[in-house]
Design an enzyme around this catalytic site. Structure first.
Site, PDB file in Angstrom:
ATOM      1  N   SER A 162       0.929  -1.167  -0.085  1.00 14.48           N
ATOM      2  CA  SER A 162      -0.233  -0.190  -0.139  1.00 14.48           C
ATOM      3  C   SER A 162       0.900   1.081  -0.033  1.00 14.48           C
ATOM      4  CB  SER A 162      -0.866  -0.039   1.323  1.00 14.48           C
ATOM      5  OG  SER A 162      -1.641   0.918   1.347  1.00 14.48           O
ATOM      6  N   LYS A 188      -1.161  -0.961  -4.360  1.00 14.95           N
ATOM      7  CA  LYS A 188      -2.476  -0.126  -3.935  1.00 14.95           C
ATOM      8  C   LYS A 188      -1.925   1.264  -3.826  1.00 14.95           C
ATOM      9  CE  LYS A 188      -4.821   0.331   0.428  1.00 14.95           C
ATOM     10  NZ  LYS A 188      -5.579  -0.605   1.618  1.00 14.95           N
ATOM     11  N   LYS A 190      -3.133   5.185  -2.742  1.00 15.13           N
ATOM     12  CA  LYS A 190      -4.009   5.926  -1.911  1.00 15.13           C
ATOM     13  C   LYS A 190      -4.426   7.178  -2.897  1.00 15.13           C
ATOM     14  CE  LYS A 190      -3.809   3.773   2.144  1.00 15.13           C
ATOM     15  NZ  LYS A 190      -5.041   3.340   2.806  1.00 15.13           N
ATOM     16  N   ASP A 215      -7.433   3.186  -2.999  1.00 10.36           N
ATOM     17  CA  ASP A 215      -8.004   3.186  -1.857  1.00 10.36           C
ATOM     18  C   ASP A 215      -8.400   4.530  -1.175  1.00 10.36           C
ATOM     19  OD1 ASP A 215      -8.849   3.026   0.990  1.00 10.36           O
ATOM     20  OD2 ASP A 215      -7.155   1.953   1.719  1.00 10.36           O
ATOM     21  N   GLU A 240     -11.301   0.885  -3.160  1.00 14.26           N
ATOM     22  CA  GLU A 240     -11.516   0.519  -1.693  1.00 14.26           C
ATOM     23  C   GLU A 240     -12.116   1.702  -1.084  1.00 14.26           C
ATOM     24  OE1 GLU A 240      -8.076  -1.066   0.144  1.00 14.26           O
ATOM     25  OE2 GLU A 240      -8.690  -0.900   1.814  1.00 14.26           O
ATOM     26  N   ASP A 265     -13.728  -1.114   3.403  1.00 15.90           N
ATOM     27  CA  ASP A 265     -12.758  -1.145   4.350  1.00 15.90           C
ATOM     28  C   ASP A 265     -13.555  -0.827   5.785  1.00 15.90           C
ATOM     29  OD1 ASP A 265     -10.734  -1.072   6.471  1.00 15.90           O
ATOM     30  OD2 ASP A 265      -9.325  -0.027   4.951  1.00 15.90           O
ATOM     31  N   LYS A 289      -9.979  -6.412   8.193  1.00 18.61           N
ATOM     32  CA  LYS A 289      -8.934  -6.007   9.032  1.00 18.61           C
ATOM     33  C   LYS A 289      -9.274  -6.618  10.267  1.00 18.61           C
ATOM     34  CE  LYS A 289      -7.369  -1.796   7.088  1.00 18.61           C
ATOM     35  NZ  LYS A 289      -7.129  -0.347   6.896  1.00 18.61           N
ATOM     36  N   GLY A 317      -4.429  -4.055   6.341  1.00 22.02           N
ATOM     37  CA  GLY A 317      -3.262  -3.783   7.290  1.00 22.02           C
ATOM     38  C   GLY A 317      -3.393  -2.428   8.173  1.00 22.02           C
TER      39      GLY A 317
HETATM   40  O1  OSB Z   1      -7.063   2.096   4.726  1.00 22.10           O
HETATM   41  O2  OSB Z   1      -6.165   0.135   4.288  1.00 22.10           O
HETATM   42  C1  OSB Z   1      -6.154   1.257   5.095  1.00 22.10           C
HETATM   43  C2  OSB Z   1      -2.742   1.799   6.760  1.00 22.10           C
HETATM   44  C3  OSB Z   1      -3.535   2.747   7.789  1.00 22.10           C
HETATM   45  C4  OSB Z   1      -4.724   2.910   7.852  1.00 22.10           C
HETATM   46  C5  OSB Z   1      -5.556   2.649   6.879  1.00 22.10           C
HETATM   47  C6  OSB Z   1      -5.060   1.691   6.102  1.00 22.10           C
HETATM   48  C7  OSB Z   1      -3.896   1.629   5.898  1.00 22.10           C
HETATM   49  C8  OSB Z   1      -3.086   0.972   4.711  1.00 22.10           C
HETATM   50  C9  OSB Z   1      -1.637   0.275   4.993  1.00 22.10           C
HETATM   51  O3  OSB Z   1      -3.518   0.989   3.550  1.00 22.10           O
HETATM   52  C10 OSB Z   1      -1.700  -1.091   5.162  1.00 22.10           C
HETATM   53  C11 OSB Z   1      -0.471  -1.519   5.388  1.00 22.10           C
HETATM   54  O4  OSB Z   1       0.462  -2.065   4.873  1.00 22.10           O
HETATM   55  O5  OSB Z   1      -0.258  -1.894   6.841  1.00 22.10           O
HETATM   56 MG    MG Z   2      -8.203   0.940   3.353  1.00 20.40          MG
END
Ligand code: OSB
Ligand code: MG
Length: 399
Positions: A162, A188, A190, A215, A240, A265, A289, A317
């Protein structure tokens, strides 16, 4: 030597459960920790470079179970923070479990129902209960979690990375290239308003065949349908959580208007929310999660629901330390988890973690699921001390 002696030794080596008749929760140590991330992580709700979280150690019958609470410095992703979780754990959750006899890990979440909400705080205790009972039973966390499934846990799981918001599109493309070079097979990105369609187009153009997803972390509304329709020809794995963090209904209205598979999510905070989403066809995919749904017991119920409904599932994560990551890997090893998780190598998050590091198998973008007892990792006590801001031990007060 009598045969019974060798049988006893063999049983002890296998960690057989007969040796421990009861598991009274004797003591819980809670740590508020803070560690620098190797690079700042930017999302639609903010940027983080120093990550606070809590870890706890649950002691019983000579064993220690570890749990991580992924609540962090600010209430951006969840309303919980490391400080609210410290309060809820110390003043309510921990006192309500001290002295109890833990049979199976599924009992833990049932003991916590007097507290509404606060899933991230609860998940830390739930994780520790799974860790310690797996050790007691001579199993890995993954083996214990996978007991209902004849196929058992997978030995390694598919993972992706991510990538947070970067200062420019060019910088994003550079990070993608770097991560592909390290062996990550799924990217992924953001997004947030104003930093979306051009970014996605540029990434797709630069990396035509790469499994790519976006995401939004709840940054959009139904007024943005046209923007999401403009992504239809980008061959994205999924989009996402584009809409509200508490919404399910509007996602069900967006879904038929776009081609990209829709993943939830934030909105799925429990088994019931997964059931509601499935009932009104609000998503094509669920990101599970464990922390967001108050732990592994509830996460496995969602796994079973998604699997029965034919919904593809993956494990999200929260920039976990090795303690949380080991347990994420165990969850990702279940048979219904079919898409790569946000479970990257330790080096993507921390230079010096508090537990055994995880490495990427670059040949196939996988990480090995730990197969030692319980979480199957060592916690580095000296490093834990270095990064601890405050700690407290809880034992049952005699009345
Ligand atoms: O939205 O998935 C998410 C990290 C912190 C809070 C929300 C998210 C995330 C990530 C990172 O996308 C996932 C990871 O590599 O741990
Ligand atoms: Mg997410």
């Amino acid at each position: 030597m009598p045969l019974a002696f060798f049988v006893a030794i063999a049983l002890v080596k296998a960690g057989a459960s007969y040796t421990i008749a009861s598991m009274k929760i004797e003591r819980i140590d809670l740590y508020h920790i803070s560690m620098p991330l190797v690079s700042p992580f930017g999302t639609s709700f903010g940027t983080q470079s120093q990550r606070d979280s809590l870890v706890l150690a649950l002691h019983s019958a000579g064993l220690t179970g570890w749990g991580e609470c992924v609540a962090t410095n600010d209430p951006g992703y969840s309303y919980e923070t490391a400080v609210t979780a410290w309060h809820i754990l110390s003043d309510f959750l921990i006192p309500s479990v001290l002295g109890r006899d833990l049979g199976e890990p599924e009992e833990m979440i049932g003991w916590l129902t007097a507290v509404r909400g606060h899933p991230l705080a609860k998940a830390a205790l739930d994780q520790a209960a799974w860790d310690i009972t797996s050790q007691r039973d001579g199993l890995s966390f993954a083996q214990k979690l996978a007991q209902p499934y004849p196929e058992g846990p997978k030995a390694r799981v598919n993972v992706g990375v991510s990538i947070g918001l970067q200062p420019t599109i060019a910088a994003t493309l550079q990070v993608i290239e770097e991560k592909l070079g390290e062996g990550y097979g799924r990217i992924k990105l953001k997004i947030k308003p104003g930093r979306d369609i051009e970014l996605a187009r540029a990434a797709r153009q630069a990396f035509p065949g790469v499994p790519l997803m976006l995401d939004a972390n709840s940054a959009y509304t139904l007024d943005d349908v046209a923007l999401f329709q403009a992504m239809d020809d980008l061959d994205l794995l999924m989009l996402e959580q584009p809409l509200g963090h508490e919404d399910i209904y509007d996602h069900s209205r967006l879904r038929p208007q776009i081609q990209t598979p829709l993943c939830l999510d934030e909105s799925i905070t429990s088994f019931d929310h997964a059931r509601f989403a499935q009932a009104i066809a609000a998503c094509d995919i669920i990101n599970i999660k464990p922390a967001r749904v108050s732990g592994w017991t509830e996460a496995r119920r969602i796994h079973d629901l998604g699997r029965a409904a034919g919904l593809p599932l993956w494990i999200g994560g929260m920039l976990e330390t090795g303690i949380g990551r080991a347990a994420q890997l165990a969850l990702a090893s279940l048979p219904g988890i079919t898409l790569p998780g946000d479970i990257s190598a330790t080096s993507r998050y921390y230079e010096h973690d508090i537990a055994t590091p995880f490495f990427l198998n670059a040949a196939d973008s996988t990480i090995d699921v730990p197969n030692g007892l319980g979480l199957g990792i060592e916690v580095d006590g000296a490093r834990l001390k270095e990064v601890t801001l405050r700690e407290k031990s809880f034992v049952k007060r005699e009345t």
